[in-house]
Design a protein around this motif. Structure first.
Motif, PDB file in Angstrom:
ATOM      1  N   VAL A  40       7.183  47.088  51.667  1.00 19.13           N
ATOM      2  CA  VAL A  40       7.304  48.272  52.536  1.00 19.13           C
ATOM      3  C   VAL A  40       7.327  47.816  53.995  1.00 19.13           C
ATOM      4  CG1 VAL A  40       6.210  50.426  53.284  1.00 19.13           C
ATOM      5  CG2 VAL A  40       6.170  49.794  50.870  1.00 19.13           C
ATOM      6  N   GLN A  44      10.558  48.917  56.008  1.00 24.72           N
ATOM      7  CA  GLN A  44      10.367  50.273  56.526  1.00 24.72           C
ATOM      8  C   GLN A  44      11.193  50.519  57.798  1.00 24.72           C
ATOM      9  OE1 GLN A  44       6.181  50.642  57.121  1.00 24.72           O
ATOM     10  NE2 GLN A  44       6.131  49.457  58.998  1.00 24.72           N
ATOM     11  N   ARG A  45      11.288  49.498  58.665  1.00 26.57           N
ATOM     12  CA  ARG A  45      12.025  49.703  59.917  1.00 26.57           C
ATOM     13  C   ARG A  45      13.537  49.824  59.690  1.00 26.57           C
ATOM     14  NH1 ARG A  45       9.072  49.717  64.287  1.00 26.57           N
ATOM     15  NH2 ARG A  45       6.901  49.107  64.039  1.00 26.57           N
ATOM     16  N   SER A  48      14.192  53.101  57.704  1.00 33.68           N
ATOM     17  CA  SER A  48      13.992  54.344  58.459  1.00 33.68           C
ATOM     18  C   SER A  48      15.074  54.494  59.541  1.00 33.68           C
ATOM     19  CB  SER A  48      12.592  54.410  59.066  1.00 33.68           C
ATOM     20  OG  SER A  48      12.367  53.283  59.885  1.00 33.68           O
ATOM     21  N   ALA A  49      15.497  53.368  60.151  1.00 35.42           N
ATOM     22  CA  ALA A  49      16.550  53.437  61.171  1.00 35.42           C
ATOM     23  C   ALA A  49      17.871  53.881  60.530  1.00 35.42           C
ATOM     24  CB  ALA A  49      16.730  52.074  61.833  1.00 35.42           C
ATOM     25  N   TYR A  52      17.528  57.532  59.619  1.00 31.97           N
ATOM     26  CA  TYR A  52      17.564  58.364  60.823  1.00 31.97           C
ATOM     27  C   TYR A  52      19.008  58.547  61.299  1.00 31.97           C
ATOM     28  CZ  TYR A  52      17.400  59.895  65.594  1.00 31.97           C
ATOM     29  OH  TYR A  52      17.637  60.597  66.743  1.00 31.97           O
ATOM     30  N   ALA A  61      13.750  61.883  58.646  1.00 34.54           N
ATOM     31  CA  ALA A  61      13.978  60.458  58.370  1.00 34.54           C
ATOM     32  C   ALA A  61      12.702  59.807  57.846  1.00 34.54           C
ATOM     33  CB  ALA A  61      14.458  59.753  59.633  1.00 34.54           C
ATOM     34  N   LEU A  62      11.559  60.141  58.448  1.00 32.94           N
ATOM     35  CA  LEU A  62      10.293  59.544  57.983  1.00 32.94           C
ATOM     36  C   LEU A  62       9.947  60.028  56.573  1.00 32.94           C
ATOM     37  CD1 LEU A  62       7.776  59.421  60.982  1.00 32.94           C
ATOM     38  CD2 LEU A  62       9.206  57.612  60.068  1.00 32.94           C
ATOM     39  N   THR A  65      12.250  58.354  54.158  1.00 29.96           N
ATOM     40  CA  THR A  65      11.899  56.939  53.995  1.00 29.96           C
ATOM     41  C   THR A  65      10.737  56.812  53.006  1.00 29.96           C
ATOM     42  OG1 THR A  65      12.570  56.537  56.275  1.00 29.96           O
ATOM     43  CG2 THR A  65      11.226  54.841  55.255  1.00 29.96           C
ATOM     44  N   GLN A  66       9.772  57.706  53.150  1.00 26.81           N
ATOM     45  CA  GLN A  66       8.635  57.683  52.229  1.00 26.81           C
ATOM     46  C   GLN A  66       9.103  57.930  50.782  1.00 26.81           C
ATOM     47  OE1 GLN A  66       4.320  59.819  52.222  1.00 26.81           O
ATOM     48  NE2 GLN A  66       5.280  59.502  54.138  1.00 26.81           N
ATOM     49  N   PHE A  69      10.768  54.843  49.307  1.00 24.29           N
ATOM     50  CA  PHE A  69       9.855  53.797  48.843  1.00 24.29           C
ATOM     51  C   PHE A  69       9.151  54.206  47.548  1.00 24.29           C
ATOM     52  CE2 PHE A  69      10.311  52.012  53.144  1.00 24.29           C
ATOM     53  CZ  PHE A  69      10.595  50.708  52.771  1.00 24.29           C
ATOM     54  N   ILE A  70       8.901  55.490  47.387  1.00 29.63           N
ATOM     55  CA  ILE A  70       8.298  55.944  46.124  1.00 29.63           C
ATOM     56  C   ILE A  70       9.299  55.711  44.984  1.00 29.63           C
ATOM     57  CG2 ILE A  70       7.493  57.989  44.854  1.00 29.63           C
ATOM     58  CD1 ILE A  70       6.293  58.911  47.593  1.00 29.63           C
TER      59      ILE A  70
ATOM     60  N   ASP B  65      15.126  50.052  66.221  1.00 27.31           N
ATOM     61  CA  ASP B  65      14.464  50.807  65.149  1.00 27.31           C
ATOM     62  C   ASP B  65      13.907  52.110  65.689  1.00 27.31           C
ATOM     63  OD1 ASP B  65      14.869  48.733  63.387  1.00 27.31           O
ATOM     64  OD2 ASP B  65      12.968  47.768  63.926  1.00 27.31           O
ATOM     65  N   ILE B  66      13.602  53.016  64.767  1.00 27.37           N
ATOM     66  CA  ILE B  66      12.893  54.215  65.207  1.00 27.37           C
ATOM     67  C   ILE B  66      11.394  53.906  65.081  1.00 27.37           C
ATOM     68  CG2 ILE B  66      14.760  55.749  64.517  1.00 27.37           C
ATOM     69  CD1 ILE B  66      12.948  56.671  62.172  1.00 27.37           C
ATOM     70  N   PHE B  72       1.878  53.883  58.662  1.00 25.40           N
ATOM     71  CA  PHE B  72       2.976  54.271  57.763  1.00 25.40           C
ATOM     72  C   PHE B  72       3.044  53.384  56.510  1.00 25.40           C
ATOM     73  CE2 PHE B  72       7.514  54.591  56.552  1.00 25.40           C
ATOM     74  CZ  PHE B  72       7.600  55.966  56.425  1.00 25.40           C
ATOM     75  N   THR B  73       2.929  52.060  56.732  1.00 25.95           N
ATOM     76  CA  THR B  73       3.040  51.119  55.605  1.00 25.95           C
ATOM     77  C   THR B  73       1.997  51.444  54.545  1.00 25.95           C
ATOM     78  OG1 THR B  73       3.571  49.478  57.262  1.00 25.95           O
ATOM     79  CG2 THR B  73       3.147  48.656  55.061  1.00 25.95           C
ATOM     80  N   VAL B  76       2.568  54.878  52.810  1.00 24.52           N
ATOM     81  CA  VAL B  76       3.687  54.859  51.856  1.00 24.52           C
ATOM     82  C   VAL B  76       3.303  54.070  50.609  1.00 24.52           C
ATOM     83  CG1 VAL B  76       6.028  53.978  51.493  1.00 24.52           C
ATOM     84  CG2 VAL B  76       5.465  55.142  53.609  1.00 24.52           C
ATOM     85  N   ALA B  80       3.037  55.601  46.894  1.00 24.22           N
ATOM     86  CA  ALA B  80       3.934  55.085  45.850  1.00 24.22           C
ATOM     87  C   ALA B  80       3.140  54.510  44.686  1.00 24.22           C
ATOM     88  CB  ALA B  80       4.862  54.031  46.442  1.00 24.22           C
TER      89      ALA B  80
END
Lengths: 206, 194
Positions: A40, A44-45, A48-49, A52, A61-62, A65-66, A69-70, B65-66, B72-73, B76, B80
């Motif tokens: 993750v 993640q970056r 998510s980018a 987005y 977007a967040l 993204t979550q 990953f699930i 990146d946003i 967050f890590t 998530v 998960a």
């Protein structure tokens, strides 16, 4: 978890950052949660980018993204090591983003028509630029972002995968499931559309 | 590669686009590179496309990146991994189900043995009350039937005994059957019930 597996994951946990994606997947499947967390952290970056830029809304977007990953975690057993993990995860992200756009097709329309309230300016690494140069560069980036956002979704995704995520044509084929010829054509056409837009907006030097 | 038509022009620009991306096939790359020194328009197109790609890369590259929240890590990963559906195999799920059932049964057995006397007393009381209710209903039904039998017997004896023969009784029966059949036929006639 058997003894051998637990000793592997114990040794493994010492240096997760040095482990390859495939090793992390293998240990995550065996139940070592630290491995998944590292995956993750790594993705993640970029994910998510990418999301987005596809959906154009920070909060969505967040959330997306979550969700991605699930999905990744629940599909880890189905991952085949002969594929690049990054391509595999982008494929999941791509499908989720496309589904999201399909579900919110009216939102996508507003995204194409103009900037949304929930957007923000992408950070620009300053390097050693003067304030004027920096602001010019920022403006240029915002203009380019807005032109990308105005592209139809099926062209926009290819531009993002190519220029934002640095994927090769072959990887884009794997992620989107499109034929190579279509990828080449759409990338070319997307760039042509963008050039036209730059001309119309009076953006020079592109 | 002389530009003669618009279509050809598009084809060449497509080749140049793939060339800039480093995705042009080897033989076409060689042809294009041989052609470029002699063609100013292709060189101009190459420069323009390179510039566009550089701008796009710079504006959209991964470093932009946003911002993601600090936790967050962890958030998530926790969400998960708390969803076990994908990672656990079917055999693991079956094993977990069997263990849960064994634990549930053991728990019930332990509760049962701890509260044996209470449960036993309750059971006894329940059985006693059930038997009482059933025997009350049985006695009521038996007594009702027996009473009806006695009343009918007395009535029949009275009628037969006073007339001395079965004649009037048979006439009465015939009249009853006739009246009853009329009533039934009237009932089935359409509109008879209205």
């Amino acid at each position: 978890m058997n003894l051998a597996a637990s000793s592997v994951t114990r040794a493994f946990s010492r240096d997760l950052t040095a482990a390859s994606d495939r090793e992390l997947v293998a240990t995550a499947v065996r139940g070592f949660e630290g491995s998944f967390e590292e995956l993750v952290r790594r993705y993640q970056r970029p994910i998510s980018a990418y999301v987005y830029r596809m959906v154009g809304n920070y909060e969505s977007a967040l959330d997306l993204t979550q969700e991605i990953f699930i999905k990744v975690y629940s599909s880890l057993r189905r991952y085949r090591a002969e594929f690049k993990f990054s391509t595999w995860i982008y494929r999941i992200a791509h499908n989720s983003a496309v589904d999201h756009l399909r579900r919110n097709s009216t939102r996508e329309q507003s995204l194409v028509m103009g900037p949304e309230h929930d957007q923000f300016e992408m950070p620009v690494e300053s390097g050693r630029l003067s304030p004027e140069q920096e602001s010019e560069r920022r403006e240029r980036r915002v203009e380019i972002e807005s032109v990308v956002r105005a592209l139809p979704a099926n062209y926009r995704e290819l531009i993002i995968l190519r220029h934002s995520q640095d994927l090769s044509y072959e990887e884009i084929v794997d992620v989107t499931g499109l034929p190579l010829g279509t990828v080449k054509n759409r990338l070319f056409r997307a760039r042509e559309m963008m050039r036209q837009q730059f001309v119309e907006k009076g953006i020079t030097g592109i | 590669m002389v530009v003669t038509t618009n279509q050809q022009n598009v084809c060449e620009r497509k080749l140049i686009a793939a060339y800039v991306d480093g995705e042009l096939e080897e033989d076409l790359t060689r042809i294009l590179e041989e052609h470029l020194p002699d063609c100013a328009s292709c060189r101009a197109e190459l420069r323009a496309h390179r510039l566009l790609v550089c701008e796009l890369d710079a504006a959209l590259n991964e470093s932009a990146d946003i911002p993601v929240p600090a936790d967050f890590t962890r958030r998530v990963a926790t969400r998960a991994t708390s969803d076990m559906s994908g990672v656990r195999t079917r055999s693991e799920n079956r094993k977990a189900l069997v263990i849960c059932m064994i634990l549930a049964l053991t728990g019930l057995a332990l509760i049962g043995s701890a509260a044996r006397e209470v449960l036993f007393a309750l059971g006894q009381k329940f059985i006693a009350i059930s038997f009482g209710v059933i025997s009350f209903f049985a006695t009521t039904v038996y007594d009702t039937v027996a009473g009806l039998v006695v009343i009918l017997r007395v009535l029949s004896r009275k009628i037969i005994g006073e007339s001395g023969s079965l004649g009037p009784l048979l006439v009465l029966l015939a009249v009853a059957v006739f009246v009853l059949s009329r009533l039934i036929s009237n009932y089935h006639r359409p509109g008879a019930t209205e």
